[in-house]
Design a protein around this motif. Sequence first.
Motif, PDB file in Angstrom:
ATOM      1  N   GLU B  68      12.603  47.772  40.283  1.00  0.00           N
ATOM      2  CA  GLU B  68      13.313  47.061  39.301  1.00  0.00           C
ATOM      3  C   GLU B  68      14.870  46.594  39.576  1.00  0.00           C
ATOM      4  O   GLU B  68      15.418  45.641  39.221  1.00  0.00           O
ATOM      5  CB  GLU B  68      13.113  47.412  37.897  1.00  0.00           C
ATOM      6  CG  GLU B  68      11.598  47.461  37.660  1.00  0.00           C
ATOM      7  CD  GLU B  68      11.359  47.832  36.168  1.00  0.00           C
ATOM      8  OE1 GLU B  68      12.134  48.182  35.569  1.00  0.00           O
ATOM      9  OE2 GLU B  68      10.067  48.095  36.033  1.00  0.00           O
ATOM     10  N   LYS B  69      15.534  47.631  40.211  1.00  0.00           N
ATOM     11  CA  LYS B  69      17.120  47.653  40.523  1.00  0.00           C
ATOM     12  C   LYS B  69      17.051  46.560  41.642  1.00  0.00           C
ATOM     13  O   LYS B  69      18.059  45.925  41.935  1.00  0.00           O
ATOM     14  CB  LYS B  69      17.667  48.961  40.772  1.00  0.00           C
ATOM     15  CG  LYS B  69      18.931  49.077  40.983  1.00  0.00           C
ATOM     16  CD  LYS B  69      19.875  48.816  39.738  1.00  0.00           C
ATOM     17  CE  LYS B  69      21.410  48.997  39.670  1.00  0.00           C
ATOM     18  NZ  LYS B  69      22.141  48.718  38.562  1.00  0.00           N
ATOM     19  N   LEU B  70      16.404  47.144  42.947  1.00  0.00           N
ATOM     20  CA  LEU B  70      16.379  46.371  43.976  1.00  0.00           C
ATOM     21  C   LEU B  70      16.101  44.792  43.838  1.00  0.00           C
ATOM     22  O   LEU B  70      17.040  44.102  44.490  1.00  0.00           O
ATOM     23  CB  LEU B  70      15.433  46.774  45.086  1.00  0.00           C
ATOM     24  CG  LEU B  70      15.534  48.336  45.512  1.00  0.00           C
ATOM     25  CD1 LEU B  70      14.604  48.626  46.219  1.00  0.00           C
ATOM     26  CD2 LEU B  70      17.024  48.394  46.096  1.00  0.00           C
ATOM     27  N   GLU B  72      17.154  43.099  41.465  1.00  0.00           N
ATOM     28  CA  GLU B  72      18.212  42.383  40.874  1.00  0.00           C
ATOM     29  C   GLU B  72      19.343  41.889  41.851  1.00  0.00           C
ATOM     30  O   GLU B  72      20.102  41.084  41.644  1.00  0.00           O
ATOM     31  CB  GLU B  72      18.801  43.249  39.813  1.00  0.00           C
ATOM     32  CG  GLU B  72      18.046  43.681  38.605  1.00  0.00           C
ATOM     33  CD  GLU B  72      18.682  44.520  37.578  1.00  0.00           C
ATOM     34  OE1 GLU B  72      19.894  44.900  37.876  1.00  0.00           O
ATOM     35  OE2 GLU B  72      17.816  44.658  36.507  1.00  0.00           O
ATOM     36  N   VAL B  73      19.239  42.550  43.228  1.00  0.00           N
ATOM     37  CA  VAL B  73      20.007  42.335  43.983  1.00  0.00           C
ATOM     38  C   VAL B  73      19.563  41.393  45.197  1.00  0.00           C
ATOM     39  O   VAL B  73      20.115  41.073  46.274  1.00  0.00           O
ATOM     40  CB  VAL B  73      20.724  43.303  44.829  1.00  0.00           C
ATOM     41  CG1 VAL B  73      21.601  44.182  43.689  1.00  0.00           C
ATOM     42  CG2 VAL B  73      19.855  44.212  45.424  1.00  0.00           C
TER      43      VAL B  73
END
Lengths: 190, 398
Positions: B68-70, B72-73
């Motif tokens: 989920e973080k990955l 975002e980028v």
Amino acid sequence: MTTNPSELAERVAGVVGSDRFTSDHGTAKVYVDVSSWVAAHQSLASDMPFFSWLSAIDWAAEVAVGEPPESDEFEQRYEILSCVGSPDGRMVVLSTDISKDQASIPSIADVFGGANWHEREAAEMFGIEFIGHPNLTHLYLPDAFEGHPLRKTFPLLSREVKPWPGTVDVEDMPEGSAGTPSTENPEDAG
Amino acid sequence: MTTADRQLLSRYHSEVQVSVELQTPEMILNLGPQHPSTHGVLRLVARVDGEVITEVEPVVGYMHRGYEKLAEVRTYPQITALVNRIDWVSGFANEIPFMVATERLMGIEPPARAQYIRLILTEMARISSHLLFLSSFPLELGAATPLMYALRERERVLDLIEGLTGGRFHPNFNRIGGVKPAAGAGSTQKKVVQDLPKGFLDQTREAMVQVRSVCDEMVELVLGNEIFQERTRGVGIIPADKALAFGVTGPNLRASGVSFDLRKTDNYLPYSDLEFSVPTGDNGDGFDRYSVRLEEVVQATHIVDQATDLIPAGDLQTKVPRIIKVPRGEIYVRAENPKGEMGYYVVSEGGRGPYRLKIRSASFSNLSILPWLLKGQLLPDVIAILGSLDFVLGDVDR
């Protein structure tokens, strides 16, 4: 049978006593006040017994990685989302806002057993306290982990160390790079 | 034996039969994370009283990759490669809800031919995922033969997926607005042919016949096996109301008698054009979870058969801008994956990547019922219950 999302959102909003609802792109979404968060789930539980997921969004004007939001009217808040439904295909997303200074919200793990793990995940990823949760320990992260990775202020270490080229596959190569992009076929490269 | 002996013996008996409650101290037993029955790296911390489990705490997260973080980028087209790896047994099926969510936010619709190719590959992913379950579950209970039969046919299906997409497990075949030109259709970019490889549809139909025949074999080999029945009937019963409250989906929910199939209720792919039934179970035990999946494979082969007949001619992609920007909006799209409901809540702020991507994976919720389900069960049944839930740790940890 699929119920029309806008009708569904309106009906659910009536049940939980809210007057803000949307159904953009076929996703029925109802905004409730944080004070009626648990009550809203309780009043839906008999009609919509299926609990799908719960998570949060960190609305932040400044971000450590990724692209910052475009809109101006940006507030500092966490949005908590939960998704409930029923086996006939109805599905609604409930949403509520909490402030970042006091990031806490009552737990709905008593209403839907499935919320237990989802709340643990949201708690460790965003640093939100779920009041009344039976076991609010780390789910994914190691016990000693510090910080809350899904907050927009949390940096992604690999991007700090080396910025991602990111765009070479859709845009022109940066100036100074040698040659033309290679093809899949080695014969063409020569 | 003389009468005196008998009397002596009966006296000893009465002495032995003093009522002493046998007490065993409670013990904490760690199952996993490297236990073969946990399909990866799941750890169960069980408190056991003799052979009965009094409390169990699953420990997950050994494989948490922070998708989920990955996401975002990354840009939208880059995320397809990520979501492939969530449930790696059915990588193709993971791509679909994300693609549909992005396309709906952009207001585009892929051509009918691309939608049918997506549908065929989704069902083939379902067949390959279920065949793995149909063979590995009996293996965990001690039956090695079904593995050979089912994996042979699974290989046939995987070969077809590889022939079309270039990848056995991670096809990364979807593009926003359609599917990629097929692998092997042209070796250079100039010669790319925008269509399926020659003979793909015929070979697929042949493979479906083989898959159906192995399913017939499995009915006798596994469902008719008395040991298998003894180990699974009445073991790990999930009542329908508990299943719904815990978010258990897919075949695990349908085995409990709830006819909930997103292929029937949501219109993310043209399933409404095709005829198929949704098998359900009566008892919600391990046996039902096996038989439901077995029947689902048969239904999936019928879906593929119909889709290969109905697939229309046309383009594989609609026109999309070279740099994909998604307008502001929020959407939740879910799909019936082999393991259950897989959904993506995409929040776009108008950029080239999502502002937030919530991934709802099936195995995560299916597994969250474990503390409730394993309480009071016998230790040897844990293996049978875990195996019957059919989870993949990549789908749990994301």
